[in-house]
Design a protein around this motif. Structure first.
Motif, PDB file in Angstrom:
ATOM      1  N   ILE A  37     -48.183   7.636  35.347  1.00 61.75           N
ATOM      2  CA  ILE A  37     -47.830   6.275  35.743  1.00 61.75           C
ATOM      3  C   ILE A  37     -46.340   6.085  35.495  1.00 61.75           C
ATOM      4  CG2 ILE A  37     -48.187   3.821  35.287  1.00 61.75           C
ATOM      5  CD1 ILE A  37     -51.038   4.469  34.530  1.00 61.75           C
ATOM      6  N   PRO A  38     -45.577   5.751  36.517  1.00 60.46           N
ATOM      7  CA  PRO A  38     -44.121   5.668  36.369  1.00 60.46           C
ATOM      8  C   PRO A  38     -43.698   4.621  35.337  1.00 60.46           C
ATOM      9  CG  PRO A  38     -44.764   5.630  38.679  1.00 60.46           C
ATOM     10  CD  PRO A  38     -46.014   5.455  37.881  1.00 60.46           C
ATOM     11  N   THR A  39     -42.605   4.904  34.655  1.00 55.25           N
ATOM     12  CA  THR A  39     -41.996   3.950  33.735  1.00 55.25           C
ATOM     13  C   THR A  39     -40.602   3.595  34.236  1.00 55.25           C
ATOM     14  OG1 THR A  39     -41.125   5.749  32.363  1.00 55.25           O
ATOM     15  CG2 THR A  39     -43.289   4.852  31.771  1.00 55.25           C
ATOM     16  N   GLY A  40     -40.118   2.432  33.838  1.00 56.77           N
ATOM     17  CA  GLY A  40     -38.800   1.999  34.290  1.00 56.77           C
ATOM     18  C   GLY A  40     -38.829   1.576  35.748  1.00 56.77           C
ATOM     19  N   THR A  41     -37.660   1.419  36.337  1.00 62.39           N
ATOM     20  CA  THR A  41     -37.577   1.009  37.737  1.00 62.39           C
ATOM     21  C   THR A  41     -37.695   2.218  38.662  1.00 62.39           C
ATOM     22  OG1 THR A  41     -35.161   1.156  37.694  1.00 62.39           O
ATOM     23  CG2 THR A  41     -36.150  -0.991  37.212  1.00 62.39           C
ATOM     24  N   ILE A  42     -38.294   1.993  39.828  1.00 64.34           N
ATOM     25  CA  ILE A  42     -38.452   3.029  40.848  1.00 64.34           C
ATOM     26  C   ILE A  42     -37.731   2.545  42.099  1.00 64.34           C
ATOM     27  CG2 ILE A  42     -40.080   4.502  42.066  1.00 64.34           C
ATOM     28  CD1 ILE A  42     -42.232   3.422  40.148  1.00 64.34           C
ATOM     29  N   THR A  43     -36.892   3.395  42.663  1.00 62.51           N
ATOM     30  CA  THR A  43     -36.106   3.015  43.833  1.00 62.51           C
ATOM     31  C   THR A  43     -36.705   3.602  45.102  1.00 62.51           C
ATOM     32  OG1 THR A  43     -34.082   2.921  42.516  1.00 62.51           O
ATOM     33  CG2 THR A  43     -33.823   3.059  44.898  1.00 62.51           C
TER      34      THR A  43
END
Length: 239
Positions: A161-167
């Motif tokens: 599961i991604p953490t931080g912002t995703i561009t």
């Protein structure tokens, strides 16, 4: 150029020069289920799409001269593409990376705009677009090559599961929109027993949803979708 499939498929640069030149294919669009908001950061199930192909002559076969087959979508790791009969595995879309979040790469004249993409080009004819997915596939930017498939993903305990912002940069890598992923393991949207199978099912993708309550199957829904992937989903509903 010919647009890719709805849902982020990469566009193809398609040059039709003669009767024996049949052009190239654009990338397929992803199949996605979203909760609460209609954007890339609220996707909870994603079925990746296949990349476009460039097989000019009808007599060409897999692994033969000028074989530019596209990579299949539908797996947690998208398939690479073929270039002159050789599979290209150095740039694959998976659960944490790819061409960009959501979109498959569109064909470019000189090189990929993504620094991790192909930084050269060959020929002035057909160049296919890549498949969309959780992360989209890479294009080959070569008139004798295909383009990669996009990756599948589901909000589950065994998927990163991604953490931080995703561009998200869009299929031409000329956009920039960033947000954190919307959900966590504690939000009640976790899916279990998720399985994927890449490839083509009778020319279409297949999405199977089975709802299970108290250990018994109470509903089964089959959708035949026009994407080159197959997606199987089982989840439980609490009373």
């Amino acid at each position: 150029m010919i647009k890719g499939g709805y849902g982020g498929g990469g566009a193809t640069f398609n040059h039709y020069g003669a009767d024996y030149n049949y052009g190239s294919g654009s990338g397929g669009g992803q199949t996605a289920v979203k909760f609460l908001s209609n954007d890339l950061w609220h996707r909870v199930i994603v079925s990746g799409a296949g990349g476009g192909s460039d097989n000019v002559y009808p007599t060409e076969t897999l692994k033969g001269t000028d074989d530019g087959s596209g990579g299949a979508g539908g797996g947690f790791v998208g398939q690479g593409y073929w270039q002159n009969g050789q599979i290209q595995l150095s740039r694959l879309a998976d659960s944490t990376s790819g061409f960009t979040f959501g979109s498959g790469e569109s064909a470019q004249f000189y090189r990929s705009r993504n620094p991790k993409g192909v930084q050269s080009s060959y020929g002035g004819a057909d160049r296919p677009g890549a498949g969309a997915g959780w992360f989209g596939g890479f294009a080959g930017h070569h008139q004798d090559a295909g383009a990669g498939g996009g990756s599948s993903w589901a909000l589950s305990e065994n998927r990163p599961i991604p953490t931080g912002t995703i561009t998200a940069h869009g299929s031409f890598y000329n956009e920039s929109e960033s947000h954190p992923y919307a959900f966590t393991l504690n939000d009640g949207f976790i899916f279990k027993d998720v399985k994927t199978a890449s490839g083509v099912w009778e020319g279409h993708g297949r999405l199977v949803i089975t709802i299970i309550q108290r250990g018994y199957s109470i509903c089964r829904i089959n959708y035949n979708l026009r994407f080159s992937n197959e997606f199987l989903l089982c989840f439980s509903v609490k009373p």
